[in-house]
Design an enzyme around this catalytic site. Sequence first.
Site, PDB file in Angstrom:
ATOM      1  N   PRO A  39     -10.761   5.443  13.282  1.00  0.00           N
ATOM      2  CA  PRO A  39     -10.069   4.624  12.269  1.00  0.00           C
ATOM      3  C   PRO A  39      -9.641   5.411  11.018  1.00  0.00           C
ATOM      4  O   PRO A  39      -8.984   4.878  10.159  1.00  0.00           O
ATOM      5  CB  PRO A  39     -11.094   3.541  11.923  1.00  0.00           C
ATOM      6  CG  PRO A  39     -12.381   4.002  12.453  1.00  0.00           C
ATOM      7  CD  PRO A  39     -12.114   4.987  13.525  1.00  0.00           C
ATOM      8  N   HIS A  98       0.878  -1.178   0.000  1.00  0.00           N
ATOM      9  CA  HIS A  98       0.000   0.000   0.000  1.00  0.00           C
ATOM     10  C   HIS A  98       0.910   1.221   0.000  1.00  0.00           C
ATOM     11  O   HIS A  98       1.681   1.417   0.931  1.00  0.00           O
ATOM     12  CB  HIS A  98      -0.863  -0.096   1.257  1.00  0.00           C
ATOM     13  CG  HIS A  98      -1.689   1.102   1.548  1.00  0.00           C
ATOM     14  ND1 HIS A  98      -2.487   1.714   0.618  1.00  0.00           N
ATOM     15  CD2 HIS A  98      -1.834   1.816   2.684  1.00  0.00           C
ATOM     16  CE1 HIS A  98      -3.095   2.752   1.168  1.00  0.00           C
ATOM     17  NE2 HIS A  98      -2.704   2.835   2.419  1.00  0.00           N
ATOM     18  N   LYS A 128      -4.706   3.875  12.556  1.00  0.00           N
ATOM     19  CA  LYS A 128      -3.621   3.886  13.544  1.00  0.00           C
ATOM     20  C   LYS A 128      -3.818   2.928  14.713  1.00  0.00           C
ATOM     21  O   LYS A 128      -2.861   2.573  15.381  1.00  0.00           O
ATOM     22  CB  LYS A 128      -3.480   5.311  14.116  1.00  0.00           C
ATOM     23  CG  LYS A 128      -2.922   6.306  13.106  1.00  0.00           C
ATOM     24  CD  LYS A 128      -1.528   5.917  12.671  1.00  0.00           C
ATOM     25  CE  LYS A 128      -0.966   6.836  11.612  1.00  0.00           C
ATOM     26  NZ  LYS A 128       0.237   6.262  10.985  1.00  0.00           N
ATOM     27  N   TYR A 183       1.277   9.249   8.150  1.00  0.00           N
ATOM     28  CA  TYR A 183       0.397   8.145   7.741  1.00  0.00           C
ATOM     29  C   TYR A 183       1.187   6.826   7.696  1.00  0.00           C
ATOM     30  O   TYR A 183       0.733   5.802   8.190  1.00  0.00           O
ATOM     31  CB  TYR A 183      -0.174   8.483   6.361  1.00  0.00           C
ATOM     32  CG  TYR A 183      -1.295   7.575   5.911  1.00  0.00           C
ATOM     33  CD1 TYR A 183      -1.082   6.620   4.913  1.00  0.00           C
ATOM     34  CD2 TYR A 183      -2.562   7.651   6.473  1.00  0.00           C
ATOM     35  CE1 TYR A 183      -2.099   5.780   4.494  1.00  0.00           C
ATOM     36  CE2 TYR A 183      -3.586   6.824   6.055  1.00  0.00           C
ATOM     37  CZ  TYR A 183      -3.348   5.885   5.064  1.00  0.00           C
ATOM     38  OH  TYR A 183      -4.354   5.058   4.661  1.00  0.00           O
ATOM     39  N   TYR A 189     -10.323   8.088   0.169  1.00  0.00           N
ATOM     40  CA  TYR A 189     -11.177   8.824   1.118  1.00  0.00           C
ATOM     41  C   TYR A 189     -12.076   9.742   0.303  1.00  0.00           C
ATOM     42  O   TYR A 189     -11.580  10.474  -0.558  1.00  0.00           O
ATOM     43  CB  TYR A 189     -10.315   9.684   2.040  1.00  0.00           C
ATOM     44  CG  TYR A 189      -9.435   8.934   3.008  1.00  0.00           C
ATOM     45  CD1 TYR A 189      -8.104   8.638   2.677  1.00  0.00           C
ATOM     46  CD2 TYR A 189      -9.900   8.534   4.251  1.00  0.00           C
ATOM     47  CE1 TYR A 189      -7.283   7.950   3.564  1.00  0.00           C
ATOM     48  CE2 TYR A 189      -9.079   7.861   5.150  1.00  0.00           C
ATOM     49  CZ  TYR A 189      -7.782   7.575   4.794  1.00  0.00           C
ATOM     50  OH  TYR A 189      -6.973   6.902   5.678  1.00  0.00           O
TER      51      TYR A 189
HETATM   52  C1  LIG Z   1     -14.802  -1.855  13.784  1.00  0.00           C
HETATM   53  C2  LIG Z   1     -13.347  -1.503  14.003  1.00  0.00           C
HETATM   54  C3  LIG Z   1     -12.564  -1.154  12.905  1.00  0.00           C
HETATM   55  C4  LIG Z   1     -11.212  -0.828  13.081  1.00  0.00           C
HETATM   56  N1  LIG Z   1     -10.445  -0.486  11.997  1.00  0.00           N
HETATM   57  C5  LIG Z   1      -9.127  -0.200  12.190  1.00  0.00           C
HETATM   58  C6  LIG Z   1      -8.284   0.119  11.084  1.00  0.00           C
HETATM   59  O1  LIG Z   1      -8.728   0.150   9.937  1.00  0.00           O
HETATM   60  N2  LIG Z   1      -6.972   0.368  11.323  1.00  0.00           N
HETATM   61  C7  LIG Z   1      -6.438   0.317  12.586  1.00  0.00           C
HETATM   62  O2  LIG Z   1      -5.226   0.508  12.751  1.00  0.00           O
HETATM   63  N3  LIG Z   1      -7.208   0.031  13.669  1.00  0.00           N
HETATM   64  C8  LIG Z   1      -8.537  -0.233  13.479  1.00  0.00           C
HETATM   65  N4  LIG Z   1      -9.314  -0.558  14.542  1.00  0.00           N
HETATM   66  C9  LIG Z   1      -8.702  -0.532  15.855  1.00  0.00           C
HETATM   67  C10 LIG Z   1      -7.930  -1.844  16.113  1.00  0.00           C
HETATM   68  O3  LIG Z   1      -8.708  -2.943  15.751  1.00  0.00           O
HETATM   69  C11 LIG Z   1      -7.599  -1.850  17.590  1.00  0.00           C
HETATM   70  O4  LIG Z   1      -6.794  -0.726  17.849  1.00  0.00           O
HETATM   71  C12 LIG Z   1      -6.846  -3.117  18.008  1.00  0.00           C
HETATM   72  O5  LIG Z   1      -7.699  -4.217  17.924  1.00  0.00           O
HETATM   73  C13 LIG Z   1      -6.349  -2.953  19.441  1.00  0.00           C
HETATM   74  O6  LIG Z   1      -5.860  -4.193  19.875  1.00  0.00           O
HETATM   75  P1  LIG Z   1      -5.836  -4.542  21.433  1.00  0.00           P
HETATM   76  O7  LIG Z   1      -5.258  -5.898  21.535  1.00  0.00           O
HETATM   77  O8  LIG Z   1      -5.230  -3.422  22.177  1.00  0.00           O
HETATM   78  O9  LIG Z   1      -7.369  -4.566  21.873  1.00  0.00           O
HETATM   79  P2  LIG Z   1      -8.503  -5.558  21.382  1.00  0.00           P
HETATM   80  O10 LIG Z   1      -8.338  -5.897  19.941  1.00  0.00           O
HETATM   81  O11 LIG Z   1      -9.788  -4.959  21.858  1.00  0.00           O
HETATM   82  O12 LIG Z   1      -8.206  -6.928  22.173  1.00  0.00           O
HETATM   83  C14 LIG Z   1      -8.405  -6.996  23.557  1.00  0.00           C
HETATM   84  C15 LIG Z   1      -8.615  -8.470  23.918  1.00  0.00           C
HETATM   85  O13 LIG Z   1      -8.753  -8.547  25.325  1.00  0.00           O
HETATM   86  C16 LIG Z   1      -9.847  -9.400  25.637  1.00  0.00           C
HETATM   87  N5  LIG Z   1     -10.363  -8.944  26.936  1.00  0.00           N
HETATM   88  C17 LIG Z   1     -11.097  -7.843  27.196  1.00  0.00           C
HETATM   89  N6  LIG Z   1     -11.379  -7.764  28.508  1.00  0.00           N
HETATM   90  C18 LIG Z   1     -10.803  -8.854  29.090  1.00  0.00           C
HETATM   91  C19 LIG Z   1     -10.749  -9.340  30.423  1.00  0.00           C
HETATM   92  N7  LIG Z   1     -11.332  -8.668  31.423  1.00  0.00           N
HETATM   93  N8  LIG Z   1     -10.090 -10.511  30.667  1.00  0.00           N
HETATM   94  C20 LIG Z   1      -9.466 -11.165  29.644  1.00  0.00           C
HETATM   95  N9  LIG Z   1      -9.480 -10.754  28.349  1.00  0.00           N
HETATM   96  C21 LIG Z   1     -10.150  -9.611  28.091  1.00  0.00           C
HETATM   97  C22 LIG Z   1     -10.839  -9.209  24.507  1.00  0.00           C
HETATM   98  O14 LIG Z   1     -11.663 -10.349  24.384  1.00  0.00           O
HETATM   99  C23 LIG Z   1      -9.896  -9.031  23.299  1.00  0.00           C
HETATM  100  O15 LIG Z   1      -9.622 -10.274  22.692  1.00  0.00           O
HETATM  101  C24 LIG Z   1     -10.663  -0.864  14.390  1.00  0.00           C
HETATM  102  C25 LIG Z   1     -11.451  -1.221  15.506  1.00  0.00           C
HETATM  103  C26 LIG Z   1     -12.781  -1.533  15.315  1.00  0.00           C
HETATM  104  C27 LIG Z   1     -13.629  -1.904  16.524  1.00  0.00           C
END
Ligand SMILES: Cc1cc2nc3c(=O)[nH]c(=O)nc-3n(C[C@H](O)[C@H](O)[C@H](O)COP(=O)(O)OP(=O)(O)OC[C@H]3O[C@@H](n4cnc5c(N)ncnc54)[C@H](O)[C@@H]3O)c2cc1C
Length: 428
Positions: A329, A109, A333, A421, A237
């Site tokens: 989003p 990309h 990031k 970006y 976009y």
């Molecule tokens: C619809 C959507 C679209 C997105 N699009 C983009 C994008 O295009 N580009 C981008 O960079 N980012 C995007 N994001 C953001 C990106 O997906 C998140 O920033 C990323 O998933 C963060 O990862 P994480 O592991 O910190 O949190 P999460 O992915 O939320 O993972 C947290 C994990 O912890 C678990 N958990 C929660 N509470 C507990 C608990 N009490 N005990 C045990 N386990 C627990 C959950 O089940 C989950 O599996 C998007 C998010 C969403 C919701």
Amino acid sequence: MRRRGCGSKIGIRLPTAAIGPCLGGGALLRRSDSGNGDANPSSDYRRRPGRAASVAYAPSQRIDSIVLERQNRAHVLQRIRAGVLEAGTVDLLRVVGLGERMDREGHPHNGSAIAWEGRPRFFIDTKKFTGKSMMAYGQTAITEDLYAARDAAGGEIIDEARNVALHDLTSTRPYVTYEKKGQTHCVDCDYVAGCDGFHGVSRQSIPASVLRTYEKGYPFGWLGIMSETPPFPDLCYCYHSRGFALASMRSPMLSRYYIQCDLDTRLEDWPDERFWQEFKARCPKDMADKVVTGPSIEKSIAPLRSFVAEPMRYGRLLLAGDAAHIVPPTGAKGLNLAVSDVFYLSRALDETYKTGKTHYLDCYSDMALRRVWGAARMSWWLTMLLHRFPDETPFDQRARENQFDYLHASEHAQASLAEQYVGVPFEA
Ligand SMILES: Cc1cc2nc3c(=O)[nH]c(=O)nc-3n(C[C@H](O)[C@H](O)[C@H](O)COP(=O)(O)OP(=O)(O)OC[C@H]3O[C@@H](n4cnc5c(N)ncnc54)[C@H](O)[C@@H]3O)c2cc1C
């Protein structure tokens, strides 16, 4: 439940978007050969009733860890989210041995187009301005790759770990408890990395007197669909009087489309046909004519929010990923910030267990937050530029148009946006 006297241990929760070195979970850190001090044989973990622990792997030494995940694997893997990887994320995946499938199935990309209603469309060539390539490769695929790496390393993942709770975080012997099949388990740790997302337990374990939060809500959401259709070659976009739209991708045969929607939008009011019609109405006609429509395999509404929690460390708890920050989003990031947090955290733990020094641990929060705020500001700026706001004034609209015209006219402005970006380099 008894706590066991134990050697050095570390507790990390699996950040589904975390990469390689810290796959997560409350973990036991076994003193490595290069460990300092007393290599205490009792630090070799033996699972005992009421406890669970496993191993994860750090690049330069074996760091034992356990994965405590609230959901089961199928649930985690069915979530469809991010898909655009910064250059730093791509490099890191390769360094930790998780690049092979990404390089095979991902889609390089090198820039994004902006189509502004009534103005010429233009392409911000991030590769030209930065010399770096990003990658379109779905977060779900990365999570699959992480699970596979974890399994191959013999790492343990405790699914459906309920009521995870963090204890004694400001002591030198914090511990994590959780419930599974009616039994309460305990993991003795040295450190706990809270990577449990925005709604997890980790950030909430920091006292309100210590935690500072900064939040901005946006008066709209994104209605997104995924379809097994060929995407446009580059992200586009679209700024339109009907609302924002984005054509994105996850792989050469997986398209991701979004349209700005009101916060009270209901999915049931948006059959595929209506979505496609509205998406096409928001992009230039030549682009609309090229959209390959198909049945949605996923449809969701994501509210947009900017959120940062400080500090990202409290005693022996270190936050990473959405547990500490949420960005709209628009700038792609969120996932990339989770990766950079985990990179900083991994390096910090490596240093501590290899040398006994805590330089990177001590500066973890400040260093991670510098990058977080950079991404939060850029995502906010791009969201403000590309969306119409219900309560905006004609001045807001004209100023926004001028901002776009300046970006269109100035290679310096485009280079600055491209640098942010693609992702600024990790700090040394
Ligand atoms: C619809 C959507 C679209 C997105 N699009 C983009 C994008 O295009 N580009 C981008 O960079 N980012 C995007 N994001 C953001 C990106 O997906 C998140 O920033 C990323 O998933 C963060 O990862 P994480 O592991 O910190 O949190 P999460 O992915 O939320 O993972 C947290 C994990 O912890 C678990 N958990 C929660 N509470 C507990 C608990 N009490 N005990 C045990 N386990 C627990 C959950 O089940 C989950 O599996 C998007 C998010 C969403 C919701």
